[in-house]
Design a protein around this motif. Structure first.
Motif, PDB file in Angstrom:
ATOM      1  N   THR A  19       0.834  -1.204   0.000  1.00  0.00           N
ATOM      2  CA  THR A  19       0.000   0.000   0.000  1.00  0.00           C
ATOM      3  C   THR A  19       0.871   1.257   0.000  1.00  0.00           C
ATOM      4  OG1 THR A  19      -1.849  -1.140   1.072  1.00  0.00           O
ATOM      5  CG2 THR A  19      -1.812   1.255   1.257  1.00  0.00           C
TER       6      THR A  19
ATOM      7  N   SER B  39      -5.964   2.307   2.107  1.00  0.00           N
ATOM      8  CA  SER B  39      -5.813   0.911   1.756  1.00  0.00           C
ATOM      9  C   SER B  39      -7.171   0.384   1.324  1.00  0.00           C
ATOM     10  CB  SER B  39      -5.314   0.118   2.953  1.00  0.00           C
ATOM     11  OG  SER B  39      -5.420  -1.252   2.652  1.00  0.00           O
TER      12      SER B  39
ATOM     13  N   ASP C 279      -7.310  -4.620  -3.579  1.00  0.00           N
ATOM     14  CA  ASP C 279      -6.647  -5.502  -2.623  1.00  0.00           C
ATOM     15  C   ASP C 279      -7.507  -6.755  -2.531  1.00  0.00           C
ATOM     16  OD1 ASP C 279      -5.911  -6.885  -0.285  1.00  0.00           O
ATOM     17  OD2 ASP C 279      -5.128  -5.047   0.606  1.00  0.00           O
TER      18      ASP C 279
ATOM     19  N   GLU D  67      -3.092  -5.571  -5.112  1.00  0.00           N
ATOM     20  CA  GLU D  67      -2.428  -6.175  -3.961  1.00  0.00           C
ATOM     21  C   GLU D  67      -2.992  -7.587  -3.758  1.00  0.00           C
ATOM     22  OE1 GLU D  67      -1.870  -3.801  -0.381  1.00  0.00           O
ATOM     23  OE2 GLU D  67      -2.347  -1.977  -1.488  1.00  0.00           O
TER      24      GLU D  67
HETATM   25 MG    MG Z   1      -1.970  -3.195   1.746  1.00  0.00          MG
END
Ligand code: MG
Ligand code: ADP
Length: 160
Positions: free
Chosen positions: A42, A60, A82, A111
């Motif tokens: 991040t 995030s 993510d 991510e």
């Molecule tokens: Mg992260």
């Protein structure tokens, strides 16, 4: 060159490296960010988003799954996702990631791409982040495939 390793020794250095990378990314580019929890995925993403969008706060996306940053005068849209909490292929469909990748509408940062399983994009920049000390991170960049469209990015990052 298709592979490059850098060491950073602070959050600020990782963000600065992210800004350099962000300056090089264009619509259709895909960045897969590998690394354990707390590695710095991040943090690097904050730098990438900040390239061309200096006043935007980067959260995030762990709880929202995907954060979208609209295009600016000289930057394409950016999608930051993510997949840590992803619950399987249905979830993947519902967050719209496959559509995003198919339309190449902007830059896509992912991510926890391990959650994609075999379902990887054809062409991407692989970033591997590993702690090398409390405030030190080793950050490796690889174009996949080696001669693919992301090779130009690794070439450009090589200059110190
Ligand atoms: Mg992260
Ligand atoms: P991830 O998204 O991979 O889970 P984060 O970027 O959220 O990781 O967190 C990285 C953590 O590591 C933060 O707590 C940050 O302060 C710390 N850290 C220490 N040194 C560095 C560095 N050189 N680069 C990035 N983060 C660092």
């Amino acid at each position: 060159m298709t592979e490059l390793r850098r060491l950073t020794s602070s959050v600020e250095e990782t963000q600065a490296l992210g800004r350099r990378l962000g300056d090089l990314l264009g619509a259709g580019d895909v960045v897969l960010l590998h690394g354990d929890l707390g590695a710095g995925k991040t943090t690097l993403s904050q730098g990438i988003v900040a390239a061309g969008r200096p006043s935007i706060a980067v959260q995030s996306p762990t709880f929202t799954l995907i954060n979208e940053y609209p295009p600016t005068a000289d930057r394409p849209a950016l999608f930051h996702t993510d997949l840590y909490r992803l619950d399987g292929p249905d979830d993947l469909e519902s967050i719209g990631l496959n559509d995003l990748l198919a339309t190449a509408a902007g830059v896509t940062l992912i991510e926890w791409p391990e959650r994609l399983g075999e379902d990887l994009p054809d062409d991407y920049l692989l970033v591997l982040i590993e702690p090398a000390g409390p405030d030190t991170r080793q950050i490796e960049f690889r174009a996949v495939p080696p001669e693919g469209r992301h090779r130009r990015i690794v070439d450009a990052l090589i200059t110190p």
